[in-house]
Motif scaffolding. Structure first.
Motif, PDB file in Angstrom:
ATOM      1  N   ASN A 172       0.812  -1.225   0.000  1.00  0.00           N
ATOM      2  CA  ASN A 172       0.000   0.000   0.000  1.00  0.00           C
ATOM      3  C   ASN A 172       0.841   1.267   0.000  1.00  0.00           C
ATOM      4  N   THR A 173       2.074   1.181  -0.485  1.00  0.00           N
ATOM      5  CA  THR A 173       2.962   2.340  -0.583  1.00  0.00           C
ATOM      6  C   THR A 173       3.344   2.523  -2.046  1.00  0.00           C
ATOM      7  N   TYR A 174       3.321   3.791  -2.506  1.00  0.00           N
ATOM      8  CA  TYR A 174       3.541   4.091  -3.917  1.00  0.00           C
ATOM      9  C   TYR A 174       4.404   5.344  -4.054  1.00  0.00           C
ATOM     10  N   TRP A 175       4.894   5.570  -5.283  1.00  0.00           N
ATOM     11  CA  TRP A 175       5.641   6.789  -5.589  1.00  0.00           C
ATOM     12  C   TRP A 175       4.860   7.646  -6.583  1.00  0.00           C
ATOM     13  N   PHE A 176       4.785   8.935  -6.279  1.00  0.00           N
ATOM     14  CA  PHE A 176       4.174   9.969  -7.117  1.00  0.00           C
ATOM     15  C   PHE A 176       5.335  10.861  -7.535  1.00  0.00           C
ATOM     16  N   LYS A 177       5.612  10.980  -8.863  1.00  0.00           N
ATOM     17  CA  LYS A 177       6.886  11.547  -9.319  1.00  0.00           C
ATOM     18  C   LYS A 177       6.708  12.647 -10.370  1.00  0.00           C
TER      19      LYS A 177
END
Length: 192
Positions: A172-177
């Motif tokens: 449930n952890t993501y990267w927004f880049k």
């Protein structure tokens, strides 16, 4: 005979080292080692600053890789959801089964124009979404962010959501880049 005595004296002087000379050499070596360690630590800190991963609520000043101006982004919230603005993920993505892990990934942002010129955010930069440590990731579904298609004057800010269709992951952890795969790449880590 005289030359033999001179050679002997020279070799004796070179072979003998006084206690003061040893201490001086030792302290010079420690100074060089300490300086090297300090330089290594400073380089390490600089690398950490360059590769900083921002969290929700932390503003990031980002430099546009293409247009060379600065803008400020703050992620204010994040959610994985089945519906955005009354649109169901199951209607939006045709043929999606109820047990499919695809959801809307919604990143709420505040974008501030800190440059000297007005611009339309969606025309000047965009953000991608991915799993942690993944490459480029996916692009946004722009129809959910109409306010990013309006002109933003210097000093003004806009609140918006940036929406993606994405599969839930176990962590449930993501990267927004922003500015992906460039020297200016800026990463926000978001958790649902």
């Amino acid at each position: 005979m005289l030359s033999a005595l001179l050679l002997g004296a020279c070799s004796t002087d070179n072979g003998n080292t006084t206690k003061e000379e040893v201490e001086t050499d030792s302290s010079e070596n420690e100074t060089v080692e300490n300086t090297t360690q300090e330089t290594d630590n400073e380089s390490s800190n600089e690398d950490n600053d360059e590769n900083k991963i921002y969290k929700i609520g932390e503003p990031a000043i980002i430099t546009s890789d293409l247009y060379d101006f600065d803008y400020e982004v703050t992620v204010t919230d994040f959610e994985m959801t089945e519906e955005v603005d009354g649109v169901s993920i199951f209607d939006y993505v045709r043929g999606l089964d109820e047990d499919d892990p695809t959801r809307f990934a919604v990143v709420y942002v505040t974008i501030k124009n800190i440059s000297d010129e007005a611009y339309i955010p969606n025309e000047m930069f965009s953000a991608n979404f991915s799993d942690v440590d993944q490459g480029a990731g996916v692009v946004a579904e722009l129809e959910f962010s109409p306010e990013l298609d309006e002109e933003l004057a210097p000093g003004e800010e806009v609140n918006s959501k940036v929406v993606y269709t994405y599969d839930l992951n176990e962590e449930n952890t993501y990267w927004f880049k922003y500015e992906i795969m460039s020297d200016e790449e800026t990463i926000f880590e978001v958790t649902d």
